[in-house]
Write an enzyme that holds these catalytic residues in place. Structure first.
Site, PDB file in Angstrom:
ATOM      1  N   ASN A 142       0.812  -1.215   0.000  1.00 43.21           N
ATOM      2  CA  ASN A 142       0.000   0.000   0.000  1.00 43.21           C
ATOM      3  C   ASN A 142       0.850   1.271   0.000  1.00 43.21           C
ATOM      4  O   ASN A 142       0.475   2.279  -0.586  1.00 43.21           O
ATOM      5  CB  ASN A 142      -0.920   0.014   1.213  1.00 43.21           C
ATOM      6  CG  ASN A 142      -1.734   1.283   1.300  1.00 43.21           C
ATOM      7  OD1 ASN A 142      -2.641   1.491   0.510  1.00 43.21           O
ATOM      8  ND2 ASN A 142      -1.392   2.153   2.236  1.00 43.21           N
ATOM      9  N   ASP A 203       1.431   6.845   0.369  1.00 46.59           N
ATOM     10  CA  ASP A 203       0.704   5.825  -0.379  1.00 46.59           C
ATOM     11  C   ASP A 203       1.158   5.769  -1.832  1.00 46.59           C
ATOM     12  O   ASP A 203       1.349   6.795  -2.487  1.00 46.59           O
ATOM     13  CB  ASP A 203      -0.802   6.117  -0.341  1.00 46.59           C
ATOM     14  CG  ASP A 203      -1.391   5.947   1.046  1.00 46.59           C
ATOM     15  OD1 ASP A 203      -0.725   5.336   1.905  1.00 46.59           O
ATOM     16  OD2 ASP A 203      -2.518   6.430   1.273  1.00 46.59           O
ATOM     17  N   ASP A 234      -0.461  -6.669   3.712  1.00 44.40           N
ATOM     18  CA  ASP A 234      -0.810  -5.629   4.668  1.00 44.40           C
ATOM     19  C   ASP A 234      -1.746  -4.610   4.029  1.00 44.40           C
ATOM     20  O   ASP A 234      -1.594  -4.249   2.858  1.00 44.40           O
ATOM     21  CB  ASP A 234       0.475  -4.946   5.139  1.00 44.40           C
ATOM     22  CG  ASP A 234       0.223  -3.882   6.188  1.00 44.40           C
ATOM     23  OD1 ASP A 234      -0.222  -4.232   7.283  1.00 44.40           O
ATOM     24  OD2 ASP A 234       0.467  -2.701   5.884  1.00 44.40           O
ATOM     25  N   GLU A 275      -5.033  -8.761   4.713  1.00 43.59           N
ATOM     26  CA  GLU A 275      -5.501  -8.084   5.914  1.00 43.59           C
ATOM     27  C   GLU A 275      -6.601  -7.107   5.473  1.00 43.59           C
ATOM     28  O   GLU A 275      -6.323  -6.050   4.932  1.00 43.59           O
ATOM     29  CB  GLU A 275      -4.369  -7.313   6.597  1.00 43.59           C
ATOM     30  CG  GLU A 275      -4.842  -6.636   7.886  1.00 43.59           C
ATOM     31  CD  GLU A 275      -4.009  -5.421   8.277  1.00 43.59           C
ATOM     32  OE1 GLU A 275      -4.005  -5.102   9.480  1.00 43.59           O
ATOM     33  OE2 GLU A 275      -3.387  -4.800   7.405  1.00 43.59           O
TER      34      GLU A 275
END
Length: 525
Positions: A142, A203, A234, A275
């Site tokens: 991410n 990001d 993640d 996740e």
């Protein structure tokens, strides 16, 4: 080490005295040590269903005396994990990073020098595979670290790398906040960068195909060159945030499908575990692309059940959720856990109550999905937020000075080392560690416990968590007395044999009395 020796030793199969319906009364003073075992009973071999163990490398085991856990330290403890019954490990981030936790990466194709080298990682993977232990590692796609060379080049205006990140424009509401009211737009210039988690983690811009190409290359490197078996992904729901797109979940699922194609090319049997800390309806959107997602709702229900000593609706909720997920992906696998590296530790949540901790383990290890244990959970390590203190060093022996121990942070919790240490609990029959070994061995011994479905049971009484596990023609009735009181129930007519019992019980005809804090599993006729 013989492959199944520990599982055989740990497994308690209770058959004696429970098969005869003519018996007027039979009491078991302790679980039978009679073994009914063959290699065919091992459900763990050659299967994607196995028990995983989450490791924060910095805290786990030190091999070189510098006080920091490392990859060679993990390698040295593989026999411990094999004896525990673990079939897979998940390594929290091992890439270079300026932070202790590693979730802000500066190089996706290298190892944090605190942890060792790429050769050390290759050796760990090789030694794990010799023991039939799969290796999954965190991949943080991410965002990068703000110290990553890509971001540093972006800051000085390099157009290629500028487009690797998400920047505001005249239409952006830079006062917008994230899911937990955090600031998400950072920087001092007119054009700010998006960083959902904090300003040190800018990001990445997945609307730029070059970014996904970089990540595909990284994924294929770890799978093909290093030999790992998959990734824990993640922050999987944030690749494209809700601030970038109103259809962000659907957009993310397409991106994960693209990434999965690349990982499957590198290693066809590799797995991707996301996740996705959200409702089942959101998690389901990702299962067209990912093999599994972590079940955060189940974590809450397990803790609620053992804290309140009553069923919080575990089976009915799971049956409903799994039914929905299977309509999305028939090959879906649940990833189940009690707590992880972002949550207060199990033993702290349970205020140090060992009976409650044992029942939480028993619940986890008899439910469908792949269970994930957080390192130290099996010995009752304690820890509460802030994060550093839910990631305290593993305790192997009573002496803090033993070289194996990480000293990366001082213990605020679990200072009773002479009770908690692995070396102590290994020699105590009724320890939490040996309870985990037993319950993992029981799970690994029966295909229906490993990968069967769940059905809610009609047997209901306060203090009891009951459900059935079903696979093909096999049916198991699982009964957990999570309370401090004895419970008496009436068994169904078709339940014939006790497969396992953790404690003494009384059976008179179809009337069964369970001891406090106990588990018993029946096989159907």
């Amino acid at each position: 080490m013989k492959k199944f020796a520990l599982s055989i030793i740990a497994l308690f199969l209770v058959l004696t005295g429970c098969q005869s319906q003519k018996s007027t009364e039979k009491e078991k003073s302790s679980p039978s040590t009679e073994m009914v075992w063959s290699k065919d009973q091992s459900a763990a071999e050659n299967t994607k269903h196995r028990v995983y163990y989450e490791i924060f490398v910095r805290a786990f085991a030190d091999s070189n005396g510098d006080g920091i856990g490392d990859l060679n330290g993990v390698t040295k403890q593989l026999d411990y994990l094999k004896e525990l019954g673990v079939g897979g490990i998940w390594l929290m981030p091992i890439n270079p990073s300026p932070s202790y936790h590693g979730y802000d990466v500066t190089d996706y194709m290298n190892v944090n020098k605190d942890y060792g080298t790429l050769e050390d990682m290759k050796n760990l993977v090789s030694e794990a595979h010799k023991r039939d232990i799969k290796v999954v590692m965190d991949l943080v796609m991410n965002h990068t670290s703000k110290e990553h060379p890509w971001f540093q080049k972006a800051l000085i205006g390099d157009p290629k790398y500028r487009d690797y990140y998400v920047w505001s424009d005249e239409t952006t509401n830079t006062n917008a906040v994230g899911d937990w009211n955090q600031k998400i737009w950072h920087g001092t210039s007119d054009q700010k960068y998006e960083a959902i988690f904090w300003d040190g983690m800018p990001d990445l811009n997945y609307k730029n195909p070059a970014v996904m190409t970089e990540m595909k290359n990284a994924g294929q490197f770890w799978l093909s060159d290093i030999g790992i078996d998959g990734f824990r992904l993640d922050a999987a729901k944030y690749l494209i945030s809700s601030h970038q797109s109103a259809t962000n979940h659907e957009d993310n699922a397409k991106l994960w499908s693209e990434f999965k194609q690349a990982t499957q090319q590198a290693k066809p049997d590799s797995i991707l575990i996301g996740e996705i800390w959200d409702s089942a309806s959101i998690v389901g959107k990702y299962l067209t692309a990912l093999d599994s997602g972590f079940d955060f709702d189940l974590s809450t229900k397990i803790l609620s059940s053992v804290k309140g000593e009553n069923d919080a609706g575990i089976a009915s909720s799971l049956e409903r959720t799994r039914g929905y997920f299977q309509t999305v992906s028939p090959t879906y696998m649940d990833s189940i856990f009690i707590t992880n590296h972002d949550m207060n530790r199990v033993m702290s949540e349970l205020n140090g109550d060992v009976n409650h901790a044992k029942m939480a383990a028993s619940l986890l290890l008899t439910l469908p999905g792949n269970p994930f244990l957080y390192y130290g959970e099996e010995i009752g390590l304690e820890g509460k937020k802030p994060d550093e203190h839910i990631r305290e060093p593993m305790i192997w022996t009573p002496s803090e000075e033993d070289a194996i121990h990480s000293k990366w942070v001082n213990h605020l919790y679990s200072k009773n080392r002479d009770e908690v240490a692995v070396s102590v609990q290994e020699n105590e029959k009724d320890s939490l560690l040996n309870h985990y070994k037993t319950m993992i061995a029981v799970r690994n011994s029966h295909p229906t416990l490993m990968d069967g479905e769940i059905k809610a049971s009609a047997i209901r009484t306060k203090g009891l968590v009951s459900f059935e596990r079903v696979k093909d023609d096999s049916r198991l009735l699982v009964l957990h007395n999570v309370s401090k009181d004895k419970l008496t129930i009436t068994l169904p007519e078709d339940m014939k044999d006790v497969y396992f019992s953790s404690e003494s019980y009384v059976k008179k005809g179809k009337e069964l009395t369970l001891s406090p804090y106990s588990t018993i599993i029946f096989e159907a006729k």
